[in-house]
Design a protein around this motif. Structure first.
Motif, PDB file in Angstrom:
ATOM      1  N   LEU A   1     -93.577  14.081  -6.642  1.00  0.00           N
ATOM      2  CA  LEU A   1     -93.103  14.606  -7.990  1.00  0.00           C
ATOM      3  C   LEU A   1     -92.377  15.888  -7.899  1.00  0.00           C
ATOM      4  CD1 LEU A   1     -96.612  13.808  -9.981  1.00  0.00           C
ATOM      5  CD2 LEU A   1     -94.407  12.349  -9.797  1.00  0.00           C
ATOM      6  N   ALA A   2     -92.089  16.388  -6.804  1.00  0.00           N
ATOM      7  CA  ALA A   2     -91.337  17.644  -6.779  1.00  0.00           C
ATOM      8  C   ALA A   2     -90.245  17.725  -7.784  1.00  0.00           C
ATOM      9  CB  ALA A   2     -90.849  17.861  -5.153  1.00  0.00           C
ATOM     10  N   GLY A   3     -89.559  16.716  -7.888  1.00  0.00           N
ATOM     11  CA  GLY A   3     -88.100  16.943  -8.702  1.00  0.00           C
ATOM     12  C   GLY A   3     -88.560  17.117 -10.055  1.00  0.00           C
ATOM     13  N   ALA A   4     -89.669  16.059 -10.419  1.00  0.00           N
ATOM     14  CA  ALA A   4     -89.979  16.216 -12.004  1.00  0.00           C
ATOM     15  C   ALA A   4     -90.497  17.451 -12.276  1.00  0.00           C
ATOM     16  CB  ALA A   4     -90.686  14.855 -12.141  1.00  0.00           C
ATOM     17  N   LEU A   5     -91.555  17.944 -11.293  1.00  0.00           N
ATOM     18  CA  LEU A   5     -92.112  19.124 -11.423  1.00  0.00           C
ATOM     19  C   LEU A   5     -91.561  20.421 -11.755  1.00  0.00           C
ATOM     20  CD1 LEU A   5     -95.027  18.885  -8.865  1.00  0.00           C
ATOM     21  CD2 LEU A   5     -95.381  18.726 -11.439  1.00  0.00           C
ATOM     22  N   LEU A   6     -89.998  20.412 -11.183  1.00  0.00           N
ATOM     23  CA  LEU A   6     -89.123  21.461 -11.163  1.00  0.00           C
ATOM     24  C   LEU A   6     -88.200  21.370 -12.237  1.00  0.00           C
ATOM     25  CD1 LEU A   6     -89.113  22.266  -7.421  1.00  0.00           C
ATOM     26  CD2 LEU A   6     -90.304  23.473  -9.170  1.00  0.00           C
ATOM     27  N   ARG A   7     -87.595  20.392 -12.935  1.00  0.00           N
ATOM     28  CA  ARG A   7     -86.530  20.031 -13.780  1.00  0.00           C
ATOM     29  C   ARG A   7     -86.966  20.140 -15.131  1.00  0.00           C
ATOM     30  NH1 ARG A   7     -86.112  14.998 -11.337  1.00  0.00           N
ATOM     31  NH2 ARG A   7     -87.196  13.447 -12.625  1.00  0.00           N
ATOM     32  N   GLY A   8     -85.887  20.223 -15.654  1.00  0.00           N
ATOM     33  CA  GLY A   8     -86.035  20.161 -17.316  1.00  0.00           C
ATOM     34  C   GLY A   8     -86.249  21.402 -17.939  1.00  0.00           C
ATOM     35  N   ALA A   9     -86.258  21.656 -19.288  1.00  0.00           N
ATOM     36  CA  ALA A   9     -86.602  22.788 -20.159  1.00  0.00           C
ATOM     37  C   ALA A   9     -88.354  23.186 -20.054  1.00  0.00           C
ATOM     38  CB  ALA A   9     -86.237  22.601 -21.375  1.00  0.00           C
ATOM     39  N   PRO A  10     -88.739  24.413 -20.026  1.00  0.00           N
ATOM     40  CA  PRO A  10     -90.217  24.479 -20.195  1.00  0.00           C
ATOM     41  C   PRO A  10     -90.881  23.540 -20.973  1.00  0.00           C
ATOM     42  CG  PRO A  10     -89.066  26.464 -20.059  1.00  0.00           C
ATOM     43  CD  PRO A  10     -87.830  25.340 -20.223  1.00  0.00           C
ATOM     44  N   ALA A  11     -90.362  23.391 -22.451  1.00  0.00           N
ATOM     45  CA  ALA A  11     -91.236  22.767 -23.304  1.00  0.00           C
ATOM     46  C   ALA A  11     -91.493  21.081 -22.959  1.00  0.00           C
ATOM     47  CB  ALA A  11     -90.439  22.646 -24.572  1.00  0.00           C
ATOM     48  N   ALA A  12     -90.235  20.664 -22.025  1.00  0.00           N
ATOM     49  CA  ALA A  12     -90.353  19.206 -21.635  1.00  0.00           C
ATOM     50  C   ALA A  12     -91.345  19.032 -20.583  1.00  0.00           C
ATOM     51  CB  ALA A  12     -89.122  18.811 -21.146  1.00  0.00           C
ATOM     52  N   ARG A  13     -91.448  20.073 -19.733  1.00  0.00           N
ATOM     53  CA  ARG A  13     -92.475  20.265 -18.695  1.00  0.00           C
ATOM     54  C   ARG A  13     -93.727  20.387 -19.179  1.00  0.00           C
ATOM     55  NH1 ARG A  13     -88.377  23.246 -16.331  1.00  0.00           N
ATOM     56  NH2 ARG A  13     -89.670  25.268 -16.428  1.00  0.00           N
ATOM     57  N   LEU A  14     -93.979  21.144 -20.382  1.00  0.00           N
ATOM     58  CA  LEU A  14     -95.400  21.088 -20.873  1.00  0.00           C
ATOM     59  C   LEU A  14     -95.775  19.868 -21.608  1.00  0.00           C
ATOM     60  CD1 LEU A  14     -97.645  22.819 -21.868  1.00  0.00           C
ATOM     61  CD2 LEU A  14     -96.477  23.306 -24.020  1.00  0.00           C
ATOM     62  N   SER A  15     -94.877  19.251 -22.240  1.00  0.00           N
ATOM     63  CA  SER A  15     -95.116  17.846 -22.434  1.00  0.00           C
ATOM     64  C   SER A  15     -95.371  17.022 -21.738  1.00  0.00           C
ATOM     65  CB  SER A  15     -94.121  17.527 -23.478  1.00  0.00           C
ATOM     66  OG  SER A  15     -94.126  16.069 -23.646  1.00  0.00           O
ATOM     67  N   TRP A  16     -94.693  16.768 -20.255  1.00  0.00           N
ATOM     68  CA  TRP A  16     -95.054  16.048 -19.363  1.00  0.00           C
ATOM     69  C   TRP A  16     -96.311  16.336 -18.630  1.00  0.00           C
ATOM     70  CZ3 TRP A  16     -95.750  16.680 -14.187  1.00  0.00           C
ATOM     71  CH2 TRP A  16     -95.464  15.655 -13.147  1.00  0.00           C
ATOM     72  N   GLY A  17     -96.658  17.557 -18.616  1.00  0.00           N
ATOM     73  CA  GLY A  17     -97.841  17.860 -17.829  1.00  0.00           C
ATOM     74  C   GLY A  17     -98.998  17.365 -18.676  1.00  0.00           C
ATOM     75  N   CYS A  18     -98.983  17.579 -19.982  1.00  0.00           N
ATOM     76  CA  CYS A  18    -100.098  17.154 -21.114  1.00  0.00           C
ATOM     77  C   CYS A  18    -100.441  15.480 -21.074  1.00  0.00           C
ATOM     78  CB  CYS A  18     -99.877  17.894 -22.465  1.00  0.00           C
ATOM     79  SG  CYS A  18    -100.168  19.227 -22.172  1.00  0.00           S
ATOM     80  N   GLU A  19     -99.203  14.919 -20.859  1.00  0.00           N
ATOM     81  CA  GLU A  19     -99.218  13.391 -20.842  1.00  0.00           C
ATOM     82  C   GLU A  19     -99.787  12.734 -19.523  1.00  0.00           C
ATOM     83  OE1 GLU A  19     -95.139  12.061 -21.351  1.00  0.00           O
ATOM     84  OE2 GLU A  19     -95.035  12.928 -23.628  1.00  0.00           O
ATOM     85  N   ARG A  20     -99.664  13.369 -18.444  1.00  0.00           N
ATOM     86  CA  ARG A  20    -100.182  13.027 -17.205  1.00  0.00           C
ATOM     87  C   ARG A  20    -101.559  13.423 -17.115  1.00  0.00           C
ATOM     88  NH1 ARG A  20     -95.592  11.743 -18.246  1.00  0.00           N
ATOM     89  NH2 ARG A  20     -94.237  10.815 -16.990  1.00  0.00           N
TER      90      ARG A  20
END
Length: 64
Positions: free
Chosen positions: A45-64
């Motif tokens: 998941l390295a690419g997904a963990l490092l890309r996007g805006a901070p808000a998008a990563r927060l949302s992604w992290g909470c969904e997983r």
């Protein structure tokens, strides 16, 4: 609890004044180069963990 601490730490790091740029670069390098044998999820998941805006990563992290 661990996830909450990690998100708080990540959010604080993203909102610094840029003084820790070298540390951030080192962290990104470590995630990108994570061994699939010892850290399979980070490596996959390295690419997904490092890309996007901070808000998008927060949302992604909470969904997983």
């Amino acid at each position: 609890m661990d996830l909450l601490v990690r998100h708080a730490t990540a959010a604080a790091a993203e909102h610094t004044d840029g003084a820790c740029g070298e540390d951030r670069d080192a962290m990104r390098h470590a995630v990108r180069e994570a061994s699939g044998e010892t850290h399979p999820h980070a490596a996959r998941l390295a690419g997904a963990l490092l890309r996007g805006a901070p808000a998008a990563r927060l949302s992604w992290g909470c969904e997983r």
